[in-house]
Every structure is written in C-alpha cells, then in structure tokens.
Write a protein that holds these residues in place. Structure first.
Motif, PDB file in Angstrom:
ATOM      1  N   PRO A 103      17.815  11.698  49.700  1.00  0.00           N
ATOM      2  CA  PRO A 103      17.992  11.804  51.152  1.00  0.00           C
ATOM      3  C   PRO A 103      17.455  10.587  51.910  1.00  0.00           C
ATOM      4  O   PRO A 103      18.033  10.185  52.920  1.00  0.00           O
ATOM      5  N   ALA A 104      16.360   9.987  51.431  1.00  0.00           N
ATOM      6  CA  ALA A 104      15.812   8.814  52.105  1.00  0.00           C
ATOM      7  C   ALA A 104      16.770   7.633  52.018  1.00  0.00           C
ATOM      8  O   ALA A 104      17.018   6.931  53.013  1.00  0.00           O
ATOM      9  N   LEU A 105      17.318   7.407  50.830  1.00  0.00           N
ATOM     10  CA  LEU A 105      18.258   6.301  50.664  1.00  0.00           C
ATOM     11  C   LEU A 105      19.538   6.537  51.460  1.00  0.00           C
ATOM     12  O   LEU A 105      20.087   5.611  52.073  1.00  0.00           O
ATOM     13  N   MET A 106      19.997   7.787  51.485  1.00  0.00           N
ATOM     14  CA  MET A 106      21.200   8.099  52.249  1.00  0.00           C
ATOM     15  C   MET A 106      20.950   7.975  53.749  1.00  0.00           C
ATOM     16  O   MET A 106      21.837   7.547  54.501  1.00  0.00           O
ATOM     17  N   ALA A 107      19.738   8.314  54.193  1.00  0.00           N
ATOM     18  CA  ALA A 107      19.404   8.182  55.617  1.00  0.00           C
ATOM     19  C   ALA A 107      19.457   6.725  56.055  1.00  0.00           C
ATOM     20  O   ALA A 107      19.990   6.402  57.130  1.00  0.00           O
ATOM     21  N   ILE A 108      18.924   5.847  55.231  1.00  0.00           N
ATOM     22  CA  ILE A 108      18.975   4.417  55.545  1.00  0.00           C
ATOM     23  C   ILE A 108      20.421   3.928  55.577  1.00  0.00           C
ATOM     24  O   ILE A 108      20.822   3.157  56.463  1.00  0.00           O
ATOM     25  N   GLU A 109      21.210   4.413  54.626  1.00  0.00           N
ATOM     26  CA  GLU A 109      22.626   4.024  54.589  1.00  0.00           C
ATOM     27  C   GLU A 109      23.362   4.498  55.835  1.00  0.00           C
ATOM     28  O   GLU A 109      24.203   3.770  56.396  1.00  0.00           O
ATOM     29  N   LYS A 110      23.046   5.705  56.317  1.00  0.00           N
ATOM     30  CA  LYS A 110      23.690   6.233  57.521  1.00  0.00           C
ATOM     31  C   LYS A 110      23.361   5.408  58.761  1.00  0.00           C
ATOM     32  O   LYS A 110      24.150   5.355  59.713  1.00  0.00           O
ATOM     33  N   LEU A 111      22.191   4.764  58.764  1.00  0.00           N
ATOM     34  CA  LEU A 111      21.786   3.968  59.922  1.00  0.00           C
ATOM     35  C   LEU A 111      22.100   2.487  59.754  1.00  0.00           C
ATOM     36  O   LEU A 111      21.748   1.678  60.609  1.00  0.00           O
ATOM     37  N   ALA A 112      22.770   2.134  58.669  1.00  0.00           N
ATOM     38  CA  ALA A 112      23.134   0.728  58.438  1.00  0.00           C
ATOM     39  C   ALA A 112      23.957   0.132  59.583  1.00  0.00           C
ATOM     40  O   ALA A 112      23.754  -1.034  59.946  1.00  0.00           O
ATOM     41  N   PRO A 113      24.888   0.888  60.205  1.00  0.00           N
ATOM     42  CA  PRO A 113      25.647   0.308  61.327  1.00  0.00           C
ATOM     43  C   PRO A 113      24.770  -0.112  62.515  1.00  0.00           C
ATOM     44  O   PRO A 113      25.209  -0.903  63.350  1.00  0.00           O
ATOM     45  N   TYR A 114      23.539   0.404  62.556  1.00  0.00           N
ATOM     46  CA  TYR A 114      22.611   0.045  63.641  1.00  0.00           C
ATOM     47  C   TYR A 114      21.652  -1.065  63.219  1.00  0.00           C
ATOM     48  O   TYR A 114      20.670  -1.344  63.904  1.00  0.00           O
ATOM     49  N   GLY A 115      21.925  -1.670  62.063  1.00  0.00           N
ATOM     50  CA  GLY A 115      21.101  -2.788  61.611  1.00  0.00           C
ATOM     51  C   GLY A 115      19.908  -2.394  60.766  1.00  0.00           C
ATOM     52  O   GLY A 115      19.050  -3.233  60.485  1.00  0.00           O
ATOM     53  N   ILE A 116      19.855  -1.136  60.332  1.00  0.00           N
ATOM     54  CA  ILE A 116      18.735  -0.674  59.510  1.00  0.00           C
ATOM     55  C   ILE A 116      19.022  -0.980  58.045  1.00  0.00           C
ATOM     56  O   ILE A 116      20.067  -0.588  57.503  1.00  0.00           O
ATOM     57  N   ARG A 117      18.118  -1.678  57.407  1.00  0.00           N
ATOM     58  CA  ARG A 117      18.264  -2.023  55.990  1.00  0.00           C
ATOM     59  C   ARG A 117      17.126  -1.469  55.140  1.00  0.00           C
ATOM     60  O   ARG A 117      17.242  -1.370  53.925  1.00  0.00           O
ATOM     61  N   SER A 118      16.018  -1.121  55.793  1.00  0.00           N
ATOM     62  CA  SER A 118      14.825  -0.693  55.057  1.00  0.00           C
ATOM     63  C   SER A 118      13.930   0.118  55.975  1.00  0.00           C
ATOM     64  O   SER A 118      14.033   0.037  57.216  1.00  0.00           O
ATOM     65  N   VAL A 119      13.036   0.892  55.357  1.00  0.00           N
ATOM     66  CA  VAL A 119      12.030   1.613  56.136  1.00  0.00           C
ATOM     67  C   VAL A 119      11.160   0.632  56.916  1.00  0.00           C
ATOM     68  O   VAL A 119      10.623   0.963  57.985  1.00  0.00           O
ATOM     69  N   LYS A 120      11.042  -0.587  56.404  1.00  0.00           N
ATOM     70  CA  LYS A 120      10.242  -1.601  57.107  1.00  0.00           C
ATOM     71  C   LYS A 120      10.756  -1.848  58.519  1.00  0.00           C
ATOM     72  O   LYS A 120       9.991  -2.254  59.402  1.00  0.00           O
ATOM     73  N   ASP A 121      12.042  -1.625  58.743  1.00  0.00           N
ATOM     74  CA  ASP A 121      12.612  -1.877  60.068  1.00  0.00           C
ATOM     75  C   ASP A 121      11.984  -0.999  61.135  1.00  0.00           C
ATOM     76  O   ASP A 121      12.017  -1.346  62.321  1.00  0.00           O
TER      77      ASP A 121
END
Length: 372
Positions: free
Chosen positions: A222-240
């Motif tokens: 779920p964590a990896l999929m959550a990051i993928e879902k927010l990729a269109p907003y420029g999210i690539r990592s939890v570090k963001d």
C-alpha cells in the motif's frame, strides 16, 4: 580435519525507521547482546551437515536444556533445491556457490538465544552467521568484510525468494553498534553513530507468533502504491513530504493508502529529529523516549501492526517509569522494547513479568565476529 571455528552475530533493535527501509529510506538500529552462534569444521566429503537449535525453543530467555536440534544435510556437488520459500540454510549455500566461493563439506552446529518468529531478526542473524562461518571455513578474506556478508545474507533471505523485506536486519547485525543505514537506488550507505545513550533497553516477549511475510506485504505494497498514485503531483518518495506544502496531498488518497503513507511520512520526520538528537554530545533521553513512543503510535494506528497484548505491556511499562517503547520488527506480535533510565528498570521488568511476559535487560553489542 580443520580446527573448529566459532563465530557469532547479534540481534538488533530498530530505534527509528521501522517499515521505512524497504521504501528506500533510513533506519537507526542498535545491535544487542542476543546472539546467533555457529561452530564449523571441515569434512572430508562434499556434504554440508547442519545441526541447528530446534525452532520449538522460541521464547525469550528459553534455553536448550534438552539439547534439541534439527538436522539438515545436502551435497554441494548436486543441485540444492528448496523445500519451502523460507529454506534459508540451503539458499545461503546456493548464493555463495553462485557467487563463486569454493565451498566444501562442513559440519556446522548453530545455537541462538534470540527468540524465533518474534521480530528479533532470528532468520537474518541465522543467515549472517552461517555466511560468516562458511567464509571462515574456506579461509576467504570476505569473512572480515561485514558489509559484504550483509549483502550476501540479504540475497539469500530476500532476493532469492522475492520476499518484501528490506536490508536493515542483515546490515544492523553484521555491522553491530549504533548505526544509521540509508537505502537508495539499490545501494546501502552506512554511518556509525557515536552518541552515547544514557538509558537502557528492556526487551519483552508478547508470546505471540507473527507472520512476517504477510505483515510486510500488507504494509509495503500500500505504501508503494500510494506513492505511485501521487506521482502525477510530483511525488517520488516519502522524502518529498518533508516539504509541509506537500503533506496535504496525502489527503487525496483513500484508505488504506492514506493511513499507511501518512504514518511513513511522519515516521521519516521522527527519524530525522531523532538522528539530530543522537548526534548531540549530550543526548536528551526523555526526548528519545517520546520519539520512540510516537514512532510506535504511527505503526499501530497507520499500519495496524500492534496487538492489544503489546499495548497492555507498553502501557504498563510507561506507568512504571519507562520513557518510551515500541514494537520491534515487522509487527503483528512478537517482541517489543521499552527505553528507561537504569534506576527504573527493575520496577518496570517486575511489572511486565507480573503480567506473565518474559523480559531481558539489554546492552549494545558488536557485529558478526570470530570468537576466540
């Protein structure tokens, strides 16, 4: 026949960064004086014969008074096939053979005082110590390279079976001490930390077994999929999400993605704050305890990996003077620990044991080593 060689490696506590290593982030871990040991001597044939303490001896402080061992034997001149997806003794040998190490026949006896299936990396330490034993047995210089041993152990435990775990356990055990490990783009970066903690750690066993692979899968995916879902907003990592302006993006997700990602983002912030505290000449032990408890709350509420029994133990410990505490390892049962000042440890341990759960006062320890 070669003289018997003895080696051992420690278990670890994850102080900060639980469930962050597989997201390419950091962890802070400390090696402790619960160890997996191995005695190895050469044979005159091509068989590796391993006697290992029986897995039924699985609780904290349990001793092998009856001398119970399980036996594994295989011929390295023939294909070594796996009997299950956690056949780590055979996978360790296979990984070493494929890497070109000239293994031969050995008799190996393995013992441990690490509780099994309780989040104390018993599998990882077993693989680390077996790797060191085999390298020592053939006199290979990589026996003195803990980072190489950690990588080989990760390959044998995680990569070989396509499991969802990270690299924290193998590196924390092999390296020892207090370490800050960061993982990015397939590389592991190690920084030893010189901070001196003023408090002590008390380990407890909830006497609940856990399903590590299931828990890790339910948290990681779920964590990896959550990051993928927010990729269109420029999210690539939890570090963001160290950028406050981007935190609001998490609210765009539905559960369980929102809960898991929010917990990871907050725990990464906690780790960064703890790292700064642990690098100070004088460490604020009360602040460290509070951050450990806050870290646990995210694991409990965001990843659902605590249990009522563990919560009862942690609450009892804090009521009796502990500065903080958390589950240790993937969660869903197993062991946890509390952080406390030495003057309060006896009272805390007695309170936990009164509930019916074993405890052990821990000290920091060195990494994988050859014993005299």
């Amino acid at each position: 026949m070669q003289t018997e060689i003895r080696v051992s490696t420690p278990s670890r506590l994850c102080l900060f960064g639980e469930h962050l290593d597989y997201l390419g982030l950091e962890v802070i871990a400390v090696a402790i004086n619960l160890r997996f040991s191995a005695k190895v001597s050469r044979r005159d044939d091509s068989f590796i014969r391993i006697r290992i303490r029986d897995s039924s001896i699985d609780t904290l402080n349990a001793t092998n008074d009856r001398g119970l061992y399980s036996l594994y034997e295989f011929d390295i001149t023939k294909p070594i096939t796996y009997e299950n997806n956690r056949d780590y003794l055979r996978s360790t040998v296979n990984v070493l053979l494929r890497a070109g190490y000239p293994l031969c026949g050995f008799d190996i006896q393995m013992d441990s005082d690490i509780p099994i299936g309780k989040g104390m990396c018993s599998s990882s330490t077993m693989i680390v110590v077996l790797t060191r034993a085999l390298l020592e047995g053939i006199g290979h210089p990589d026996a003195e390279n803990p980072e190489k041993i950690a990588l080989l152990a990760f390959q044998a435990e995680v990569a070989e079976f396509g499991e969802p775990g990270g690299m924290m356990d193998q590196y924390a055990s092999a390296l020892g001490g207090l370490v800050n490990l960061s993982f990015s783009e397939g590389e592991t970066h190690v920084k030893r930390m010189d901070g001196k903690l003023g408090g002590k750690f008390i380990l407890f066993d909830s006497l609940q077994q856990k399903d590590t692979t299931r828990v890790l899968g339910n948290a990681k995916k779920p964590a990896l999929m959550a990051i993928e879902k927010l990729a269109p907003y420029g999210i690539r990592s939890v570090k963001d999400f160290t950028d406050d302006a981007k935190l609001a993006l998490i609210e765009k997700l539905e559960d369980p993605y929102r809960k898991v990602l929010a917990a990871a983002a907050d725990n990464y912030r906690i780790l960064l704050e703890a790292k700064e505290l642990l690098n100070q000449p004088v460490i604020d032990d009360a602040a460290i305890g509070r951050l450990i408890t806050k870290h646990h709350a995210n694991l409990r509420d965001g990843l659902d990996i605590s249990t009522p029994r563990i919560e009862e133990i942690l609450n009892t410990a804090i009521e009796n003077g502990a500065l903080g505490g958390k589950i240790n390892g993937s969660g869903g049962g197993g062991c946890g620990y509390v952080y406390a000042m030495e003057k309060d440890c006896k009272r805390i341990m007695e309170a936990i044991e009164k509930l019916g759960y074993p405890t052990k006062l821990l000290s920091q320890d060195t990494g994988v080593r050859k014993e005299n």
